[in-house]
Design a protein around this motif. Structure first.
Motif, PDB file in Angstrom:
ATOM      1  N   SER A   3       0.845  -1.197   0.000  1.00 47.86           N
ATOM      2  CA  SER A   3       0.000   0.000   0.000  1.00 47.86           C
ATOM      3  C   SER A   3       0.875   1.240   0.000  1.00 47.86           C
ATOM      4  O   SER A   3       1.956   1.239   0.583  1.00 47.86           O
ATOM      5  CB  SER A   3      -0.897   0.048   1.241  1.00 47.86           C
ATOM      6  OG  SER A   3      -1.815  -1.015   1.199  1.00 47.86           O
ATOM      7  N   LYS A   4       0.396   2.279  -0.688  1.00 47.05           N
ATOM      8  CA  LYS A   4       1.133   3.546  -0.703  1.00 47.05           C
ATOM      9  C   LYS A   4       0.128   4.688  -0.657  1.00 47.05           C
ATOM     10  O   LYS A   4      -0.869   4.680  -1.376  1.00 47.05           O
ATOM     11  CB  LYS A   4       1.985   3.639  -1.982  1.00 47.05           C
ATOM     12  CG  LYS A   4       2.752   4.932  -2.124  1.00 47.05           C
ATOM     13  CD  LYS A   4       3.899   5.022  -1.153  1.00 47.05           C
ATOM     14  CE  LYS A   4       4.567   6.390  -1.202  1.00 47.05           C
ATOM     15  NZ  LYS A   4       5.579   6.550  -0.154  1.00 47.05           N
ATOM     16  N   MET A   5       0.393   5.630   0.226  1.00 48.21           N
ATOM     17  CA  MET A   5      -0.480   6.800   0.315  1.00 48.21           C
ATOM     18  C   MET A   5       0.360   8.052   0.134  1.00 48.21           C
ATOM     19  O   MET A   5       1.501   8.104   0.563  1.00 48.21           O
ATOM     20  CB  MET A   5      -1.160   6.846   1.685  1.00 48.21           C
ATOM     21  CG  MET A   5      -2.194   5.768   1.853  1.00 48.21           C
ATOM     22  SD  MET A   5      -3.273   6.082   3.255  1.00 48.21           S
ATOM     23  CE  MET A   5      -2.245   5.589   4.597  1.00 48.21           C
ATOM     24  N   PHE A   6      -0.227   9.068  -0.521  1.00 56.54           N
ATOM     25  CA  PHE A   6       0.395  10.391  -0.579  1.00 56.54           C
ATOM     26  C   PHE A   6      -0.546  11.354   0.133  1.00 56.54           C
ATOM     27  O   PHE A   6      -1.675  11.552  -0.333  1.00 56.54           O
ATOM     28  CB  PHE A   6       0.602  10.837  -2.027  1.00 56.54           C
ATOM     29  CG  PHE A   6       1.684  10.084  -2.745  1.00 56.54           C
ATOM     30  CD1 PHE A   6       2.998  10.118  -2.301  1.00 56.54           C
ATOM     31  CD2 PHE A   6       1.392   9.325  -3.875  1.00 56.54           C
ATOM     32  CE1 PHE A   6       3.990   9.432  -2.975  1.00 56.54           C
ATOM     33  CE2 PHE A   6       2.389   8.634  -4.547  1.00 56.54           C
ATOM     34  CZ  PHE A   6       3.688   8.681  -4.088  1.00 56.54           C
ATOM     35  N   ASP A   7      -0.142  11.922   1.260  1.00 61.74           N
ATOM     36  CA  ASP A   7      -0.974  12.854   2.036  1.00 61.74           C
ATOM     37  C   ASP A   7      -2.366  12.279   2.288  1.00 61.74           C
ATOM     38  O   ASP A   7      -3.368  12.875   1.882  1.00 61.74           O
ATOM     39  CB  ASP A   7      -1.121  14.210   1.305  1.00 61.74           C
ATOM     40  CG  ASP A   7       0.218  14.833   1.017  1.00 61.74           C
ATOM     41  OD1 ASP A   7       1.122  14.685   1.844  1.00 61.74           O
ATOM     42  OD2 ASP A   7       0.342  15.469  -0.055  1.00 61.74           O
ATOM     43  N   PRO A  53       7.242   1.959   0.596  1.00 66.00           N
ATOM     44  CA  PRO A  53       5.863   1.540   0.827  1.00 66.00           C
ATOM     45  C   PRO A  53       5.370   1.990   2.208  1.00 66.00           C
ATOM     46  O   PRO A  53       6.162   2.099   3.141  1.00 66.00           O
ATOM     47  CB  PRO A  53       5.918   0.010   0.754  1.00 66.00           C
ATOM     48  CG  PRO A  53       7.328  -0.368   0.526  1.00 66.00           C
ATOM     49  CD  PRO A  53       8.178   0.841   0.518  1.00 66.00           C
ATOM     50  N   CYS A  54       4.060   2.286   2.299  1.00 61.13           N
ATOM     51  CA  CYS A  54       3.493   2.616   3.601  1.00 61.13           C
ATOM     52  C   CYS A  54       3.170   1.329   4.349  1.00 61.13           C
ATOM     53  O   CYS A  54       3.135   1.294   5.572  1.00 61.13           O
ATOM     54  CB  CYS A  54       2.217   3.437   3.428  1.00 61.13           C
ATOM     55  SG  CYS A  54       2.524   5.020   2.657  1.00 61.13           S
ATOM     56  N   GLN A  55       2.935   0.279   3.591  1.00 63.31           N
ATOM     57  CA  GLN A  55       2.557  -0.991   4.190  1.00 63.31           C
ATOM     58  C   GLN A  55       2.900  -2.081   3.182  1.00 63.31           C
ATOM     59  O   GLN A  55       2.922  -1.847   1.987  1.00 63.31           O
ATOM     60  CB  GLN A  55       1.049  -0.970   4.473  1.00 63.31           C
ATOM     61  CG  GLN A  55       0.518  -2.145   5.266  1.00 63.31           C
ATOM     62  CD  GLN A  55      -0.976  -2.290   5.040  1.00 63.31           C
ATOM     63  OE1 GLN A  55      -1.727  -1.342   5.198  1.00 63.31           O
ATOM     64  NE2 GLN A  55      -1.398  -3.475   4.628  1.00 63.31           N
ATOM     65  N   GLY A  56       3.171  -3.290   3.665  1.00 58.75           N
ATOM     66  CA  GLY A  56       3.481  -4.396   2.781  1.00 58.75           C
ATOM     67  C   GLY A  56       4.940  -4.391   2.380  1.00 58.75           C
ATOM     68  O   GLY A  56       5.714  -3.529   2.804  1.00 58.75           O
TER      69      GLY A  56
END
Lengths: 251, 268
Positions: free
Chosen positions: A25-29, A70-73
């Motif tokens: 998972s990847k998030m930007f802001d 990555p934010c997760q995984g």
């Protein structure tokens, strides 16, 4: 140095990287770009990723290059977790990103030590540009610049080639030539390839497998088991292309 | 293929053997007109002596060794001030360009000082250093620091971030990134700063030498004024023009050497 001299491949061909992506998972802001993505790519496989713009396909490539974290995984390469810049991979960007203050040969030899010269001549020969080795990149055409960028990517014989819409800015004819060149070099060297593109036709002509990404997850994953070189007039290819296009547009 | 940068509507100018002489056409014509006017008595020699009179003054001062003495001391002051100021400007430009925390700490202070005209500091500088060479060197250093700083800083910031990202993906170490991408990429801008700085260097020195000095070209001119030697005053002014031209030629030479790849250098 005479232009007729041939340069041999510096090392015996090894196999491509094996990639395993788990729950990525990847998030930007706070805005999710990739969500719980799972993917396995076999050694030497050619995978194309298509999808609408902003679907997260470029982010996936940047995560594989180690340019984003990555934010997760996690991502495993040949069984080892990826940390920082991916040193097994080489990236070809949409723009050639050649250094204007170095000639063509020096650009290809970027970051190489002593054996850089002959290896770079070899790589330039693979893309048919060894006769331009001493020119400034500024005077090359757009297609030639991308061929130099391809030579720079392949000079170290990487196990993974990441292609971030590398042909998007080229004219139709040059693009066809480049597609043939990439396919031919991939068949010779058997590195693992990940091609991010918005061109479904390009994806089905080059890849073993096409992934459609929608809202950060894999929406469609279809193998393309057709003989190479492929011809777009083949019915099977046209059917596949239509199926993928409809899937993207229906979302 | 780009051959030579020329504006297409003007047509192709053939390269002629006397191309190198064309830049000298205007100064030479002016010189001849000046000589004729002075000889015809249309200009008072107290206002502007004839070129031949200036040449005589040059010859007189050269044979007495006075000209060389003043020239040497002026060049020495200019060079020392330039090296100190330019070196500091380059250093701060690189550090602030590369490291964000350094920029946060130092850039706004430097911008504040930059906006003070450095010649306005003359009274304070005289109070600090007296009227010796230190004062003049300090003023030159202060004058050249900012154009070098600003152009180095922006030269580094203007580098395509895509090239730096590419360098990282291609496994360059921070050291290699600096010497192979950041430094060569900022050079065209640094050289623009260098050209400005050289102009300011002479300007500052002229002012500093005319206000308080016992030697140097500026002193020579001020001294001659007291004795109404207009020819020597004009000679000093012409010398500054010549020195400025020399400095500019040096930068052009560096450009050919360092940024031969740049479109301004007419790639072929």
């Amino acid at each position: 140095m005479s232009s007729t001299e041939t340069f041999l491949a510096p090392v015996a061909a090894a196999t491509g990287s094996h990639i395993r992506i788990h729950n990525l998972s990847k998030m930007f802001d706070q805005r999710p770009v990739l969500q719980n993505l799972n993917l396995e790519i076999g050694p030497g496989e050619f995978v194309a990723v298509v999808g609408k713009s902003g679907c997260g396909k470029s982010t996936l490539l940047r995560l594989l290059a180690g340019l984003e974290t990555p934010c997760q995984g996690d991502i495993h390469l040949n069984g080892y977790p990826l940390r920082g810049i991916n040193t097994l991979a080489r990236v070809m960007f949409q723009d050639p990103r050649l250094l204007p203050w170095r000639n063509v040969l020096q650009n290809v030899a970027l970051g190489l030590g002593q054996q850089g010269r002959s290896r770079s001549h070899w790589a330039l020969q693979q893309v048919g540009l060894d006769h331009r080795a001493r020119d400034w990149p500024t005077i090359l055409s757009g297609g030639q610049k991308q061929r130099v960028a391809l030579a720079r990517a392949l000079v170290t014989q990487p196990r993974l080639l990441l292609l971030d819409e590398p042909l998007g800015a080229l004219d139709a004819l040059t693009r066809l030539e480049m597609q043939h060149l990439i396919e031919q070099l991939w068949q010779e060297q058997r590195f693992t390839s990940l091609l991010v593109t918005h061109d479904v036709e390009e994806a089905v002509t080059l890849a073993d497998r096409v992934l459609v990404i929608h809202q950060g997850t894999i929406d469609l994953d279809i193998p393309i088991n057709l003989p190479r070189p492929r011809d777009l007039t083949q019915t099977e290819l046209a059917v596949l292309k239509q199926r993928i296009l409809q899937r993207i547009l229906s979302r | 293929m780009i051959s030579r940068l020329s504006i297409p509507t003007l047509g192709r100018w053939p390269r002629l053997p006397w191309d190198r002489l064309i830049p000298w056409l205007v100064p030479l014509t002016l010189l001849i007109v000046w000589q004729l006017l002075a000889q015809g008595g249309l200009i008072n020699s107290r206002v502007l002596p004839a070129p031949t009179a200036v040449a005589e003054a040059a010859l007189r001062l050269t044979t007495s060794g006075e000209l060389l003495k003043h020239l040497t001391i002026s060049t020495w002051r200019a060079a020392v001030g330039f090296l100190i100021g330019g070196g500091l400007g380059l250093f701060f430009g690189v550090v602030n360009g590369v490291f964000r925390p350094a920029e946060l700490l130092a850039d706004s202070s430097i911008q504040m000082i930059r906006n003070i005209p450095h010649l306005a500091m003359i009274p304070l500088v005289i109070l600090w250093f007296g009227i010796g060479d230190q004062a003049r060197i300090f003023l030159v250093a202060l004058g050249v620091l900012f154009p070098i700083y600003v152009n180095t800083f922006y030269g580094i910031r203007a580098i395509d971030p895509g090239l730096i990202e590419m360098g990282q993906v291609y496994g360059l170490s921070p050291r290699q990134l600096f010497f192979q991408i950041i430094l060569p990429g900022s050079l065209p801008s640094v050289l623009v700063g260098l050209r400005y700085a050289l102009g300011i260097m002479w300007l500052t020195l002229i002012v500093a030498e005319t206000i308080a000095a016992g030697s140097g070209i500026g002193y020579m001119a001020m001294n001659a004024r007291e004795f109404m030697q207009t020819d020597v005053v004009v000679l000093a002014i012409l010398l500054y023009a010549l020195l400025g031209k020399l400095a500019d030629s040096a930068v052009r030479w560096l450009e050919r050497l360092w940024i031969a790849w740049h479109p301004s250098q007419n790639l072929s």
